[in-house]
Motif scaffolding. Sequence first.
Motif, PDB file in Angstrom:
ATOM      1  N   VAL A  49     -29.704  19.389  36.777  1.00  0.00           N
ATOM      2  CA  VAL A  49     -29.072  18.071  36.891  1.00  0.00           C
ATOM      3  C   VAL A  49     -28.405  17.688  35.572  1.00  0.00           C
ATOM      4  O   VAL A  49     -27.287  17.170  35.566  1.00  0.00           O
ATOM      5  CB  VAL A  49     -30.094  17.009  37.347  1.00  0.00           C
ATOM      6  CG1 VAL A  49     -29.535  15.597  37.212  1.00  0.00           C
ATOM      7  CG2 VAL A  49     -30.525  17.275  38.786  1.00  0.00           C
ATOM      8  N   ASP A  51     -27.206  19.674  33.448  1.00  0.00           N
ATOM      9  CA  ASP A  51     -26.015  20.515  33.312  1.00  0.00           C
ATOM     10  C   ASP A  51     -24.819  19.821  33.956  1.00  0.00           C
ATOM     11  O   ASP A  51     -23.746  19.725  33.363  1.00  0.00           O
ATOM     12  CB  ASP A  51     -26.250  21.882  33.948  1.00  0.00           C
ATOM     13  CG  ASP A  51     -25.010  22.751  33.911  1.00  0.00           C
ATOM     14  OD1 ASP A  51     -24.227  22.649  32.949  1.00  0.00           O
ATOM     15  OD2 ASP A  51     -24.820  23.539  34.856  1.00  0.00           O
ATOM     16  N   TRP A  52     -25.002  19.337  35.161  1.00  0.00           N
ATOM     17  CA  TRP A  52     -23.913  18.628  35.836  1.00  0.00           C
ATOM     18  C   TRP A  52     -23.600  17.335  35.080  1.00  0.00           C
ATOM     19  O   TRP A  52     -22.438  17.010  34.839  1.00  0.00           O
ATOM     20  CB  TRP A  52     -24.300  18.302  37.278  1.00  0.00           C
ATOM     21  CG  TRP A  52     -23.249  17.463  37.934  1.00  0.00           C
ATOM     22  CD1 TRP A  52     -22.109  17.904  38.538  1.00  0.00           C
ATOM     23  CD2 TRP A  52     -23.210  16.028  37.999  1.00  0.00           C
ATOM     24  NE1 TRP A  52     -21.367  16.829  38.981  1.00  0.00           N
ATOM     25  CE2 TRP A  52     -22.033  15.666  38.664  1.00  0.00           C
ATOM     26  CE3 TRP A  52     -24.061  15.021  37.566  1.00  0.00           C
ATOM     27  CZ2 TRP A  52     -21.681  14.342  38.908  1.00  0.00           C
ATOM     28  CZ3 TRP A  52     -23.713  13.700  37.808  1.00  0.00           C
ATOM     29  CH2 TRP A  52     -22.538  13.379  38.467  1.00  0.00           C
ATOM     30  N   TYR A  56     -20.120  15.832  33.301  1.00  0.00           N
ATOM     31  CA  TYR A  56     -19.553  14.584  33.810  1.00  0.00           C
ATOM     32  C   TYR A  56     -19.377  13.571  32.677  1.00  0.00           C
ATOM     33  O   TYR A  56     -18.322  12.951  32.543  1.00  0.00           O
ATOM     34  CB  TYR A  56     -20.452  14.022  34.916  1.00  0.00           C
ATOM     35  CG  TYR A  56     -20.066  12.633  35.357  1.00  0.00           C
ATOM     36  CD1 TYR A  56     -18.990  12.444  36.222  1.00  0.00           C
ATOM     37  CD2 TYR A  56     -20.766  11.522  34.900  1.00  0.00           C
ATOM     38  CE1 TYR A  56     -18.625  11.163  36.616  1.00  0.00           C
ATOM     39  CE2 TYR A  56     -20.415  10.246  35.287  1.00  0.00           C
ATOM     40  CZ  TYR A  56     -19.336  10.068  36.154  1.00  0.00           C
ATOM     41  OH  TYR A  56     -18.974   8.802  36.535  1.00  0.00           O
ATOM     42  N   ASP A  72     -22.615  24.680  26.338  1.00  0.00           N
ATOM     43  CA  ASP A  72     -23.028  24.387  27.709  1.00  0.00           C
ATOM     44  C   ASP A  72     -23.291  25.649  28.536  1.00  0.00           C
ATOM     45  O   ASP A  72     -24.362  25.794  29.116  1.00  0.00           O
ATOM     46  CB  ASP A  72     -21.995  23.483  28.386  1.00  0.00           C
ATOM     47  CG  ASP A  72     -22.400  23.114  29.791  1.00  0.00           C
ATOM     48  OD1 ASP A  72     -23.429  22.421  29.953  1.00  0.00           O
ATOM     49  OD2 ASP A  72     -21.702  23.535  30.735  1.00  0.00           O
ATOM     50  N   ASP A  76     -26.960  27.173  30.058  1.00  0.00           N
ATOM     51  CA  ASP A  76     -27.137  27.526  31.477  1.00  0.00           C
ATOM     52  C   ASP A  76     -27.651  28.947  31.626  1.00  0.00           C
ATOM     53  O   ASP A  76     -28.603  29.209  32.372  1.00  0.00           O
ATOM     54  CB  ASP A  76     -25.802  27.418  32.226  1.00  0.00           C
ATOM     55  CG  ASP A  76     -25.214  26.037  32.186  1.00  0.00           C
ATOM     56  OD1 ASP A  76     -25.943  25.082  31.883  1.00  0.00           O
ATOM     57  OD2 ASP A  76     -24.006  25.913  32.447  1.00  0.00           O
ATOM     58  N   LYS A 131     -18.409  29.305  41.525  1.00  0.00           N
ATOM     59  CA  LYS A 131     -19.102  28.049  41.829  1.00  0.00           C
ATOM     60  C   LYS A 131     -20.069  28.228  42.999  1.00  0.00           C
ATOM     61  O   LYS A 131     -21.164  27.665  42.993  1.00  0.00           O
ATOM     62  CB  LYS A 131     -18.090  26.943  42.112  1.00  0.00           C
ATOM     63  CG  LYS A 131     -17.310  26.549  40.873  1.00  0.00           C
ATOM     64  CD  LYS A 131     -16.320  25.452  41.155  1.00  0.00           C
ATOM     65  CE  LYS A 131     -15.555  25.147  39.873  1.00  0.00           C
ATOM     66  NZ  LYS A 131     -14.780  23.943  39.935  1.00  0.00           N
ATOM     67  N   THR A 134     -23.106  29.988  41.658  1.00  0.00           N
ATOM     68  CA  THR A 134     -23.948  29.057  40.913  1.00  0.00           C
ATOM     69  C   THR A 134     -24.737  28.161  41.861  1.00  0.00           C
ATOM     70  O   THR A 134     -25.933  27.926  41.655  1.00  0.00           O
ATOM     71  CB  THR A 134     -23.092  28.211  39.948  1.00  0.00           C
ATOM     72  OG1 THR A 134     -22.453  29.103  39.032  1.00  0.00           O
ATOM     73  CG2 THR A 134     -23.929  27.209  39.190  1.00  0.00           C
ATOM     74  N   ALA A 135     -24.106  27.674  42.909  1.00  0.00           N
ATOM     75  CA  ALA A 135     -24.794  26.807  43.872  1.00  0.00           C
ATOM     76  C   ALA A 135     -25.951  27.554  44.550  1.00  0.00           C
ATOM     77  O   ALA A 135     -27.066  27.015  44.662  1.00  0.00           O
ATOM     78  CB  ALA A 135     -23.817  26.276  44.907  1.00  0.00           C
TER      79      ALA A 135
END
Length: 188
Positions: A49, A51-52, A56, A72, A76, A131, A134-135
């Motif tokens: 969280v 990380d996101w 943002y 960053d 990760d 992406k 990663t998800a």
Amino acid sequence: MPFNIPNSLTWARIALIPIFVGVYYLPGTWLSDHERNLIAAGIFIVAAVTDWFDGYLARTLHQTSAFGAFLDPVADKLMVAAALIMLVQLSRVDAILAVIIIGREITISALREWMAKLGEASSVAVAFVGKLKTAAQMTAIPLLLYNARLFGFEVRPLGTFLIWVAAALTLWSMGYYLRKAAPRFREE
């Protein structure tokens, strides 16, 4: 190194790694296996969280920096590698999957660095397949760490399925990035 909220969150993610790993090395009288798994999954989710959230905030607060852009993805990759190694040790992930995922991260990081030196970083920018990878990975890992029933549902089979999906997407995305860089390989 600029001190700002996004970079502080990234450093906090890195600081969580020894705590995350350490949970599994505490004496058995301190925590049950379920408590270890719950705490480790929680730490990993907090890291995901943040990380996101740090990305943002960096964009929203206009606090992006070259250092933050470097740190960053390192944070990760360190967290994911630590989690995968622990999952291999706990016999919840096959070592080959960890080698594929960690090996891809190292390969693509080196490729991006090399392409950036050539002034072509944009040709290996994050793609949609990356992406998706990663998800799948960020969903699979906490499920495998938790390793118990959640709302009456056994999460480990879903986590196992998703980590295999993540490994397949890892290979696919690595092939994608290598194809994007192939013209430069031929020139060198």
